[in-house]
Scaffold this motif. Structure first.
Motif, mmCIF file in Angstrom:
data_model
loop_
_atom_site.group_PDB
_atom_site.id
_atom_site.type_symbol
_atom_site.label_atom_id
_atom_site.label_comp_id
_atom_site.label_asym_id
_atom_site.label_seq_id
_atom_site.Cartn_x
_atom_site.Cartn_y
_atom_site.Cartn_z
ATOM 1 N N ALA A 52 7.025 12.278 11.822
ATOM 2 C CA ALA A 52 8.105 13.259 11.760
ATOM 3 C C ALA A 52 9.261 12.868 12.676
ATOM 4 O O ALA A 52 10.426 12.947 12.283
ATOM 5 C CB ALA A 52 7.580 14.650 12.136
ATOM 6 N N ARG A 111 12.683 12.034 10.879
ATOM 7 C CA ARG A 111 13.677 13.089 11.105
ATOM 8 C C ARG A 111 15.036 12.469 11.446
ATOM 9 O O ARG A 111 16.077 12.939 11.001
ATOM 10 C CB ARG A 111 13.225 14.026 12.209
ATOM 11 C CG ARG A 111 14.068 15.290 12.302
ATOM 12 C CD ARG A 111 13.519 16.295 13.302
ATOM 13 N NE ARG A 111 12.384 17.012 12.726
ATOM 14 C CZ ARG A 111 11.147 16.964 13.225
ATOM 15 N NH1 ARG A 111 10.881 16.269 14.299
ATOM 16 N NH2 ARG A 111 10.184 17.644 12.653
ATOM 17 N N VAL A 156 6.551 10.908 2.803
ATOM 18 C CA VAL A 156 7.318 11.867 3.607
ATOM 19 C C VAL A 156 8.434 12.428 2.749
ATOM 20 O O VAL A 156 9.091 11.679 2.018
ATOM 21 C CB VAL A 156 7.953 11.192 4.848
ATOM 22 C CG1 VAL A 156 8.742 12.195 5.674
ATOM 23 C CG2 VAL A 156 6.905 10.493 5.696
ATOM 24 N N ASN A 161 11.589 15.741 2.965
ATOM 25 C CA ASN A 161 12.205 16.789 3.767
ATOM 26 C C ASN A 161 12.408 18.053 2.941
ATOM 27 O O ASN A 161 12.505 17.993 1.719
ATOM 28 C CB ASN A 161 13.551 16.312 4.335
ATOM 29 C CG ASN A 161 14.560 16.005 3.252
ATOM 30 O OD1 ASN A 161 14.253 15.359 2.252
ATOM 31 N ND2 ASN A 161 15.789 16.449 3.435
ATOM 32 N N CYS A 202 8.745 24.142 6.500
ATOM 33 C CA CYS A 202 7.841 23.042 6.161
ATOM 34 C C CYS A 202 6.593 23.489 5.412
ATOM 35 O O CYS A 202 5.578 22.814 5.441
ATOM 36 C CB CYS A 202 7.453 22.292 7.438
ATOM 37 S SG CYS A 202 8.858 21.546 8.243
ATOM 38 N N VAL A 250 3.711 14.020 4.811
ATOM 39 C CA VAL A 250 4.335 14.814 5.858
ATOM 40 C C VAL A 250 5.619 15.426 5.317
ATOM 41 O O VAL A 250 6.448 14.719 4.744
ATOM 42 C CB VAL A 250 4.635 13.955 7.113
ATOM 43 C CG1 VAL A 250 5.320 14.782 8.190
ATOM 44 C CG2 VAL A 250 3.347 13.330 7.657
ATOM 45 N N VAL A 301 9.003 17.249 6.432
ATOM 46 C CA VAL A 301 9.832 17.332 7.627
ATOM 47 C C VAL A 301 10.912 18.379 7.420
ATOM 48 O O VAL A 301 11.523 18.456 6.364
ATOM 49 C CB VAL A 301 10.486 15.958 7.931
ATOM 50 C CG1 VAL A 301 11.383 16.037 9.142
ATOM 51 C CG2 VAL A 301 9.423 14.891 8.122
ATOM 52 N N TYR A 349 7.190 20.165 11.223
ATOM 53 C CA TYR A 349 6.604 19.285 10.210
ATOM 54 C C TYR A 349 5.295 19.898 9.723
ATOM 55 O O TYR A 349 4.704 20.749 10.373
ATOM 56 C CB TYR A 349 6.384 17.867 10.743
ATOM 57 C CG TYR A 349 5.303 17.745 11.793
ATOM 58 C CD1 TYR A 349 3.973 17.565 11.440
ATOM 59 C CD2 TYR A 349 5.613 17.823 13.139
ATOM 60 C CE1 TYR A 349 2.981 17.467 12.399
ATOM 61 C CE2 TYR A 349 4.634 17.723 14.109
ATOM 62 C CZ TYR A 349 3.320 17.549 13.729
ATOM 63 O OH TYR A 349 2.329 17.454 14.682
#
Length: 156
Positions: free
Chosen positions: A37, A41, A99, A101, A107, A135, A137, A141
């Motif tokens: 994260a 990020r 990952v 967002n 999250c 994950v 983000v 997270y």
């Protein structure tokens, strides 16, 4: 003279990865979702749309490559198995971390996030490249591995 002989040709291709650029990376290992994260990020800061990234992890647990798999809309992005694993196969890595967002900052995984993660996990098993984590983000997270939503044996 007779008719011209028609020859069929099959393209001979070579597939290889092309390094587009490099990003600063100070961590020795990607050994937990908080490090994933923190790293991603920075990359995703200020994004007004969802991005889907695939992080390829080598046998030593180090980040071998990062790829932007897709850029979506304000609340969705495409996640095709073949696109997610393409560079992982080429890089001959031990596993991947997916990952993405959430532009809202929340999250919490959606039903689509849950279904996509299971589909990618299954594809990774077939390919022999495990999905080590997914994950999400945002303001914080969310880790599918930490929350027990991936099968055991996928962790780093």
């Amino acid at each position: 003279m007779g008719k011209a002989e028609v020859k069929n040709y099959v393209p001979f291709v070579r597939v290889r990865m092309v390094r587009e650029r490099e990003l600063p990376y100070a961590m020795e290992e990607i050994d937990g979702p908080e490090k994933v994260a923190a790293f991603t990020r920075k990359f995703l800061a200020g994004a007004d749309r969802e991005y889907l990234l695939a992080l390829s992890i080598d046998n030593a647990g180090k980040l071998a490559a990062i790829e932007v798999v897709s850029i979506g809309t304000v609340n969705a992005t495409l996640a095709e198995s073949r696109e997610i694993f393409k560079h992982a196969v080429l890089a001959n890595v031990a596993g991947i971390v997916m990952v993405h967002n959430h532009t809202s900052g929340r999250c919490v995984p959606s039903e689509e996030d849950m279904a996509t993660t299971k589909r990618i996990e299954k594809a990774g098993k077939i390919l022999g490249i495990p999905l080590m984590d997914h994950v999400i983000v945002g303001d914080g997270y969310f880790s599918f591995q930490t929350e027990g939503l991936l099968e055991k044996g996928n962790e780093r």
